[in-house]
Scaffold this motif. Structure first.
Motif: not given
Ligand code: ATP
Length: 299
Positions: A1-2, A20-23, A46-49, A60-62
């Motif tokens: 999903m993320l 860094i990579s994760f799901k 960074m995740i949240l832009d 996020w959802k692809g």
């Protein structure tokens, strides 16, 4: 999903986050741990832009995550911030409206949320009249009340007493049951052990451990031995692979081994005359792993 892929961020010549990579799937909780300055907040931003990575992407959802998706997000930033002169209720309504909810939808929910987090104050009270921990709980409510699908909590447990920490754990589990994908950072390994499906540890911006807590602990081998037997600490120190032996305050001897197999010879010697009440070989705790890994020199 993320999904985060190969995120990297530098500030000048300092690399704050390095590859860094994760799901995280729907209904999953991931913990992010690491010493002060390890890169946790930079990763969240960074995740949240809120920060643009030098390299890598967040999906996020692809699809690329952009701040257009903010209505689906609940973010508790490290720097807490509410409007001190605004009432609890107006504050909650204001933040919910920023996330696209109407007053009509949120107003009937507020009493229930204040009760769930046991906020000591009336909803008409100004935020500045609340204690720090209660202000933090109000901010947590503003983070969660719009039922976000992605929840990012930067050190949500800091400043909460153990009773309130339990209430927050419950709140996080409830969001998980509702299908949210959740990431949080914490310096308290008990909260991490209690909540996380998976875990990442950062050191100097690098991802040095990842997996479920069980997988991470087992990687380190069952090198902690808890023993109640006729063997003295002096005798135990003579066995191959024994690094340390000490009697703890409960009268149980704690032995640190070099590797799991070192326990066998001790088991045989300890039980040669029959029954002993304790022989338990465990991997190191998350706290011990954190201290060990954080302390190791960066290559
Ligand atoms: P803590 O547990 O103390 O909150 P953290 O793991 O969240 O730490 P970050 O805040 O991500 O760490 O910081 C990682 C590194 O990046 C630190 O060395 C920090 O000084 C640096 N850093 C973060 N933001 C900036 C910025 N805007 N400009 C320059 N350096 C920064």
């Amino acid at each position: 999903m993320l999904e985060a892929r190969n995120l990297r961020k530098t500030f000048g010549d300092m690399t704050a986050v390095d590859n860094i990579s994760f799901k995280i799937e729907k209904g999953e909780i991931m913990g992010l741990i690491g010493q002060n300055g390890a890169g946790k907040t930079t990763t969240f931003r960074m995740i949240l832009d809120l920060l643009t990575p030098d390299k890598g992407e967040v999906l996020w959802k692809g699809e690329a995550f952009t701040n257009r998706l903010f209505n689906q997000v609940g973010y508790l930033p490290e720097e807490r911030g509410l409007y001190p002169k605004v009432s609890i209720e107006d504050q909650i309504l204001y933040f919910a409206q920023l996330r696209g909810k109407s007053k009509k939808e949120i107003k009937p929910l507020i009493d229930n949320w204040l009760e769930k987090f046991d906020v000591k104050g009336k909803k008409g009270d100004k935020v500045k009249t609340l204690s720090k921990g209660n202000q933090q709980k109000v901010q947590l409510i503003t983070t969660l009340i719009h039922q976000p699908e992605l929840i990012i909590l930067d050190e949500p447990f800091s400043g909460l007493d153990p009773v309130n920490a339990d209430l927050l754990e419950e709140g996080i589990k409830e969001a998980q049951r509702n299908g949210a994908s959740i990431i949080f950072s914490s310096h308290n390994m008990n909260n991490v052990e209690e909540l996380c499906d998976s875990l990442i540890m950062l050191r100097n911006g690098q991802q040095i451990l990842e997996g479920s807590i069980k997988e991470i602990r087992e990687q380190f081998g069952r090198t902690k031995l808890f023993l109640e037997s006729p063997l003295s600490t002096e005798a135990l120190l003579q066995f191959p692979g024994v690094q340390q032996a000490r009697v703890n305050k409960d009268g149980v001897t704690e032995v640190t081994l070099s590797q799991t197999e070192d326990g066998k010879a001790i088991f045989e010697a300890a039980t040669k005359d029959g029954y002993i009440p304790t022989f338990s070989q465990q991997p190191p705790t998350l706290e011990e792993i954190f201290k060990r890994m954080a302390g190791e020199k960066h290559e």
